[in-house]
Design an enzyme around this catalytic site. Sequence first.
Site, short mmCIF file in Angstrom:
data_model
loop_
_atom_site.label_atom_id
_atom_site.label_comp_id
_atom_site.label_asym_id
_atom_site.label_seq_id
_atom_site.Cartn_x
_atom_site.Cartn_y
_atom_site.Cartn_z
N HIS A 28 -43.45 -32.03 -27.91
CA HIS A 28 -44.10 -31.68 -29.17
C HIS A 28 -44.48 -32.94 -29.95
O HIS A 28 -45.57 -33.01 -30.56
CB HIS A 28 -43.17 -30.83 -30.04
CG HIS A 28 -42.95 -29.43 -29.56
ND1 HIS A 28 -44.00 -28.56 -29.31
CD2 HIS A 28 -41.81 -28.74 -29.32
CE1 HIS A 28 -43.50 -27.39 -28.93
NE2 HIS A 28 -42.18 -27.47 -28.92
N HIS A 88 -38.06 -31.79 -23.99
CA HIS A 88 -38.92 -30.72 -24.49
C HIS A 88 -39.45 -31.05 -25.89
O HIS A 88 -40.66 -31.01 -26.14
CB HIS A 88 -38.14 -29.40 -24.52
CG HIS A 88 -38.91 -28.26 -25.11
ND1 HIS A 88 -39.58 -27.33 -24.34
CD2 HIS A 88 -39.13 -27.90 -26.40
CE1 HIS A 88 -40.18 -26.45 -25.14
NE2 HIS A 88 -39.91 -26.77 -26.39
N GLU A 89 -38.53 -31.34 -26.81
CA GLU A 89 -38.96 -31.61 -28.19
C GLU A 89 -39.84 -32.85 -28.26
O GLU A 89 -40.76 -32.91 -29.08
CB GLU A 89 -37.75 -31.75 -29.11
CG GLU A 89 -36.89 -30.49 -29.22
CD GLU A 89 -37.66 -29.27 -29.69
OE1 GLU A 89 -38.68 -29.43 -30.41
OE2 GLU A 89 -37.26 -28.15 -29.35
N HIS A 107 -47.59 -34.40 -28.58
CA HIS A 107 -48.74 -33.59 -29.00
C HIS A 107 -49.19 -34.03 -30.40
O HIS A 107 -50.39 -34.13 -30.69
CB HIS A 107 -48.34 -32.12 -28.99
CG HIS A 107 -49.48 -31.18 -28.85
ND1 HIS A 107 -49.32 -29.81 -28.73
CD2 HIS A 107 -50.82 -31.35 -28.83
CE1 HIS A 107 -50.48 -29.21 -28.63
NE2 HIS A 107 -51.42 -30.14 -28.69
#
Length: 688
Positions: A474, A470-471, A477
């Site tokens: 980021h 998940h992290e 992104h």
Amino acid sequence: MTTDNPFYAPSDLPYQLPPFERIEIDHYLPAFERGMAEQRAEVEAIAADPAQPTFDNTLVALERSGRTLQRVSAAFFTVTSADTNPRLQEIEAEVVPRLSAHTDAIMLDPGLYRRIRDLYERRDALGLDAESAWLLERYHVEFVRAGAELSEEQHVRLREINAELAALATDYGNLVRDEMKASAVAVGSEAELDGLPADAIAAAAVAARDRGLDGQFVLNLVLPTGQAPLAALRDRALRERLHTASVTRGSRGDANDTTGLALRIVRLRAERARLLGYEHHAAYNISDNTARSVPAVEEMLAKLVPAAMANAAAEADDLQAAIDAEAGAFTLQPWDWAYYTERIRRERYAIDEAELRPYFELERVLRDGVFYAAGELYGVRFEERPQLRAYHPDARVFEVFDRDGGPLGLYVGDFFTRESKRGGAWANALVAQSGLFGTAPVAVNNLNVNRAPDGEPTLLTLDEVRTLFHEFGHALHTLFSRVYFPKFAGTRVPRDFVEYPSQVNEVWMLWPEVLEHYALHHVTGERLPQDVVDRLQAAEQFNKGFATTEYLAATLLDLAWHTLSVEDAAAVEDVMAFEAEALARAGVATPFVPPRYRTPYFAHIFSGAAYSAGYYSYIWSEVLDADTVDWLTERGGLRRDSGDAFRDGLLAKGGSADAMEVYRTFRGRDPLIEPLLKRRGLTGDVAA
């Protein structure tokens, strides 16, 4: 300390990585002071420019301002989150209100706002390209929302509120971190830890030694209510101790009690919202997100609550039945939930979390799972650069190479828990990508994984594997950003959009091609057996009633606090009583499923403004995420053409256009909610 301050010029390290080996604590405050003074002078020059406002002499000039302040802020707040100490906390307490006042001085500068408003009124005649036009739109919106059109008398009160809120948020965050460490549960004998895997017991021994408790064991708390050892500990009394330590944090009336701070924050936010013309803080915050309005959020949540609660109740019945089948049966309590859930998972799906851990060794998960999936999907490559020093020895630096082999940026991974780190997991940027400045991104991921003893592998739980994927979403992104203006770089998107790309990246955790590449037993090298993989896939919706309910409870608690008017907030006296009433009113009060975060340790919404009235963002973003995962699946999964389409059509855009327009262009239509409902097992009793 002032003449050779490392922040006074751009770093000469690769990708302008801050030169942490040359940065001393006493460099921070002078750099903040110079940075604020420089930017204020730059802004005053823009506002006083006698020339007619142009896009370049006003907005581009604003984007160019404050470079020293940006450099010191990025480094300082990275360090205070991940490796703080008393002196850094003193500086933080001093500088945060000053930064708030500095921001207000810019956003409430009447001369500057006149220039922006002049440009905005002439926007159709300026001939701007799409990103430039959006920059003008955003600056105008943000200045108005900051209070630029209020009277001078109102400005005075607004500045006071903002300064106090900044200080309170810092105090709240520090107390939450301190209380989380202080509430760790010390255990006197290894026998009490019966059920924990050997590596977890070893980590508890290390945690005890770190606290000077040789011969004992310490169960560190993580930020959410749920604590991982509850799923394995056979000692029911110890489970109760651990659960109670978790849920009572910050509300015991001691020096670390945060309830008074939370209430004061809520009251000030309500007052500020009214000053700015909104009914309450939630109306103010959500109006600038993709949801646009509180009713839109409430409507979505109302569709989910009945089915989630029904599923959680059915799960509770299953757990009670398992308890009743034992000798000396008792009534299910919240500290029993995870333990008996694991038992039923083992019986129903033959899945044992403890037996999975040997297949999830941190280094292999990172390199052969997380990095591998990114390489297959996007063509990027990661090489560790041990010669580049980050802010702590645990923080490792990797250079990232793009699909054409050229340099892309840096990735910093800081995975272990420590006394000086705040709880939870997060991502941030040390350097933002920007065409204006020619800068490449430096992305940071922080987790809180218990370190194994020296020489032993660090084994992850399934949830920790998911958190890492998940992290890293980021981070991608941030790394894939291709914008001109730094204001739009990477994750600088609406709060209820920012979790979308990171949640999409979670899909690769159990994707067969990825899983078989990294899920290897750390001793034997054996792949995670296919029948276990099949059972993991089959168990995807298992315990989803609990997971959805605990999340919805936290979301609805956030909204309850932030839909209070000034008068209603003033009438609240007992914070914990208000919490209980709010959960009951929202239909999510259950003795078995406490909120994922309770008011005293709800750092997302009280130690910063980003998620206040915005914790709904995760499930709002999950609508987009589930819809996109369906798209990826339909196209065959881990394919470069799909990765390139997602990267170039969405991730690269950052915040440089309206988020939902970016999504519609990428997906070819509005998102559908059905994939989310199916994923969470909510298709049966969802309200119409």
